[in-house]
Motif scaffolding. Sequence first.
Motif, PDB file in Angstrom:
ATOM      1  N   ASN A  96      -3.600   5.532  -1.144  1.00  0.00           N
ATOM      2  CA  ASN A  96      -4.809   4.747  -1.375  1.00  0.00           C
ATOM      3  C   ASN A  96      -4.608   3.646  -2.410  1.00  0.00           C
ATOM      4  O   ASN A  96      -5.556   2.920  -2.731  1.00  0.00           O
ATOM      5  CB  ASN A  96      -5.953   5.660  -1.830  1.00  0.00           C
ATOM      6  CG  ASN A  96      -6.400   6.602  -0.726  1.00  0.00           C
ATOM      7  OD1 ASN A  96      -6.419   6.220   0.441  1.00  0.00           O
ATOM      8  ND2 ASN A  96      -6.749   7.832  -1.088  1.00  0.00           N
ATOM      9  N   ILE A 100      -3.221   0.100  -3.773  1.00  0.00           N
ATOM     10  CA  ILE A 100      -2.822  -1.222  -3.284  1.00  0.00           C
ATOM     11  C   ILE A 100      -2.461  -2.085  -4.479  1.00  0.00           C
ATOM     12  O   ILE A 100      -3.171  -2.106  -5.494  1.00  0.00           O
ATOM     13  CB  ILE A 100      -3.949  -1.896  -2.475  1.00  0.00           C
ATOM     14  CG1 ILE A 100      -4.337  -1.047  -1.265  1.00  0.00           C
ATOM     15  CG2 ILE A 100      -3.515  -3.291  -2.015  1.00  0.00           C
ATOM     16  CD1 ILE A 100      -5.532  -1.571  -0.502  1.00  0.00           C
ATOM     17  N   TYR A 134      -9.809  -7.362  10.033  1.00  0.00           N
ATOM     18  CA  TYR A 134     -10.254  -5.994   9.750  1.00  0.00           C
ATOM     19  C   TYR A 134      -9.513  -4.987  10.620  1.00  0.00           C
ATOM     20  O   TYR A 134      -9.115  -3.914  10.145  1.00  0.00           O
ATOM     21  CB  TYR A 134     -11.762  -5.856   9.974  1.00  0.00           C
ATOM     22  CG  TYR A 134     -12.628  -6.686   9.058  1.00  0.00           C
ATOM     23  CD1 TYR A 134     -12.088  -7.328   7.941  1.00  0.00           C
ATOM     24  CD2 TYR A 134     -13.984  -6.856   9.311  1.00  0.00           C
ATOM     25  CE1 TYR A 134     -12.882  -8.101   7.110  1.00  0.00           C
ATOM     26  CE2 TYR A 134     -14.782  -7.633   8.473  1.00  0.00           C
ATOM     27  CZ  TYR A 134     -14.234  -8.254   7.378  1.00  0.00           C
ATOM     28  OH  TYR A 134     -15.017  -9.011   6.561  1.00  0.00           O
ATOM     29  N   LEU A 160      -6.088  -4.462   9.182  1.00  0.00           N
ATOM     30  CA  LEU A 160      -6.134  -3.698   7.927  1.00  0.00           C
ATOM     31  C   LEU A 160      -6.339  -2.219   8.198  1.00  0.00           C
ATOM     32  O   LEU A 160      -5.720  -1.357   7.559  1.00  0.00           O
ATOM     33  CB  LEU A 160      -7.238  -4.244   7.020  1.00  0.00           C
ATOM     34  CG  LEU A 160      -7.038  -5.667   6.493  1.00  0.00           C
ATOM     35  CD1 LEU A 160      -8.204  -6.058   5.596  1.00  0.00           C
ATOM     36  CD2 LEU A 160      -5.721  -5.820   5.756  1.00  0.00           C
ATOM     37  N   PHE A 220      -4.900  -0.129   5.200  1.00  0.00           N
ATOM     38  CA  PHE A 220      -5.444  -0.827   4.031  1.00  0.00           C
ATOM     39  C   PHE A 220      -6.940  -0.621   3.867  1.00  0.00           C
ATOM     40  O   PHE A 220      -7.504  -1.055   2.876  1.00  0.00           O
ATOM     41  CB  PHE A 220      -5.151  -2.323   4.120  1.00  0.00           C
ATOM     42  CG  PHE A 220      -3.723  -2.686   3.797  1.00  0.00           C
ATOM     43  CD1 PHE A 220      -3.295  -2.753   2.486  1.00  0.00           C
ATOM     44  CD2 PHE A 220      -2.823  -2.969   4.811  1.00  0.00           C
ATOM     45  CE1 PHE A 220      -1.997  -3.088   2.185  1.00  0.00           C
ATOM     46  CE2 PHE A 220      -1.511  -3.317   4.506  1.00  0.00           C
ATOM     47  CZ  PHE A 220      -1.087  -3.380   3.189  1.00  0.00           C
ATOM     48  N   GLN A 221      -7.575   0.017   4.837  1.00  0.00           N
ATOM     49  CA  GLN A 221      -9.021   0.217   4.763  1.00  0.00           C
ATOM     50  C   GLN A 221      -9.406   1.702   4.754  1.00  0.00           C
ATOM     51  O   GLN A 221     -10.459   2.066   5.233  1.00  0.00           O
ATOM     52  CB  GLN A 221      -9.716  -0.498   5.927  1.00  0.00           C
ATOM     53  CG  GLN A 221      -9.782  -2.006   5.771  1.00  0.00           C
ATOM     54  CD  GLN A 221     -10.567  -2.435   4.549  1.00  0.00           C
ATOM     55  OE1 GLN A 221     -10.006  -2.889   3.563  1.00  0.00           O
ATOM     56  NE2 GLN A 221     -11.878  -2.296   4.593  1.00  0.00           N
ATOM     57  N   LYS A 237      -9.652  -7.407   1.034  1.00  0.00           N
ATOM     58  CA  LYS A 237     -10.304  -7.947   2.231  1.00  0.00           C
ATOM     59  C   LYS A 237     -11.054  -9.236   1.901  1.00  0.00           C
ATOM     60  O   LYS A 237     -10.949 -10.238   2.631  1.00  0.00           O
ATOM     61  CB  LYS A 237     -11.258  -6.909   2.817  1.00  0.00           C
ATOM     62  CG  LYS A 237     -11.946  -7.343   4.095  1.00  0.00           C
ATOM     63  CD  LYS A 237     -12.800  -6.217   4.657  1.00  0.00           C
ATOM     64  CE  LYS A 237     -14.024  -5.952   3.809  1.00  0.00           C
ATOM     65  NZ  LYS A 237     -14.926  -4.951   4.419  1.00  0.00           N
ATOM     66  N   THR A 241      -8.362  -3.222  -5.132  1.00  0.00           N
ATOM     67  CA  THR A 241      -8.980  -2.299  -4.187  1.00  0.00           C
ATOM     68  C   THR A 241      -8.907  -2.865  -2.779  1.00  0.00           C
ATOM     69  O   THR A 241      -8.680  -4.070  -2.579  1.00  0.00           O
ATOM     70  CB  THR A 241     -10.455  -2.042  -4.542  1.00  0.00           C
ATOM     71  OG1 THR A 241     -11.206  -3.259  -4.335  1.00  0.00           O
ATOM     72  CG2 THR A 241     -10.605  -1.577  -5.986  1.00  0.00           C
ATOM     73  N   ALA A 242      -9.130  -2.010  -1.793  1.00  0.00           N
ATOM     74  CA  ALA A 242      -9.119  -2.456  -0.401  1.00  0.00           C
ATOM     75  C   ALA A 242     -10.203  -3.498  -0.159  1.00  0.00           C
ATOM     76  O   ALA A 242      -9.987  -4.485   0.563  1.00  0.00           O
ATOM     77  CB  ALA A 242      -9.310  -1.262   0.533  1.00  0.00           C
ATOM     78  N   GLU A 243     -11.367  -3.319  -0.763  1.00  0.00           N
ATOM     79  CA  GLU A 243     -12.464  -4.277  -0.580  1.00  0.00           C
ATOM     80  C   GLU A 243     -12.126  -5.619  -1.220  1.00  0.00           C
ATOM     81  O   GLU A 243     -12.391  -6.674  -0.638  1.00  0.00           O
ATOM     82  CB  GLU A 243     -13.758  -3.715  -1.173  1.00  0.00           C
ATOM     83  CG  GLU A 243     -14.981  -4.572  -0.945  1.00  0.00           C
ATOM     84  CD  GLU A 243     -15.366  -4.708   0.525  1.00  0.00           C
ATOM     85  OE1 GLU A 243     -16.100  -5.667   0.858  1.00  0.00           O
ATOM     86  OE2 GLU A 243     -14.939  -3.865   1.342  1.00  0.00           O
ATOM     87  N   ARG A 252       0.843  -1.204   0.000  1.00  0.00           N
ATOM     88  CA  ARG A 252       0.000   0.000   0.000  1.00  0.00           C
ATOM     89  C   ARG A 252       0.870   1.242   0.000  1.00  0.00           C
ATOM     90  O   ARG A 252       1.831   1.362   0.764  1.00  0.00           O
ATOM     91  CB  ARG A 252      -0.895   0.040   1.245  1.00  0.00           C
ATOM     92  CG  ARG A 252      -1.794   1.296   1.294  1.00  0.00           C
ATOM     93  CD  ARG A 252      -2.464   1.443   2.652  1.00  0.00           C
ATOM     94  NE  ARG A 252      -1.506   1.742   3.711  1.00  0.00           N
ATOM     95  CZ  ARG A 252      -1.034   2.960   3.982  1.00  0.00           C
ATOM     96  NH1 ARG A 252      -1.412   3.997   3.261  1.00  0.00           N
ATOM     97  NH2 ARG A 252      -0.181   3.138   4.979  1.00  0.00           N
TER      98      ARG A 252
END
Length: 261
Positions: A104, A106, A251, A254, A259-260, A127, A122-124, A101
Amino acid sequence: MENLVLDSKEIMYLCALLGANEVYGIDDGFAFIPKDRLSQAVSETADSLMRKGCLEMDFDGNNTVQSDTSDIIKTIAYSQSHLILHSLCSDLQDNPCVFYRNGNRIVKAEFKDNVFEITKITAEEMKLEICSRFSESSPQNSNESYRVLGDVFENARELAVVGKSEEATKLLCENGIDGQSAELIVKGYAQKSDFVSIVVSCTVKGQESTDGMVTLSDENIALDIAPNLIGEEEYTDISVVSLETQKTKLYNMLIKYGFQG
């Protein structure tokens, strides 16, 4: 260019052009090349990158990193935090991944067949990919936990790795761990049950901060394995955990390491 397929020499060459001399989680592909072959190896690497469209030549005849490639490689070379994911499923060997990262952005680098498949993510998406490795076991008692001396756990782990499963299981049971959990721990480190290891870290003002989690699971239970320093004594804490508990722990890490968002 959204995706790259590069070997470790190509990654290090690109990073060096961008001013970085080392990369977290990726070995220097030039490190063990004899000095009398190093110049040739560098030239071959540059030629390969040129063919892949990762390099361009400026007006002075010097190699420069192509702009889209530069965006990806800069995220790796100058990452603010990074996460290493290693998992082993009992029926499938997963490929180790490193997530980098920078701000923003990644980037995911997955090691497969001796090359790295590098992708913007993406972060999502990150995850969800990590969570897909977790067990969906439904433990009967998710409050069950154990604590053993770190040396005892390490001895049991080493016995499991070399195939001495009965000795490893006996050692854990003698130190208060129930049979089902002891057998799962031994199977996990003998690579006969699902295993997930996550290490996430960052360096701020020269100080490195690191967190991690290890889970072992089968069709019945999932265990969280965590080192714990109490005073000057090292212990290993073992807890039966649900899928939601695994996700929550992830979570939190992250978020802590950016990362979130």
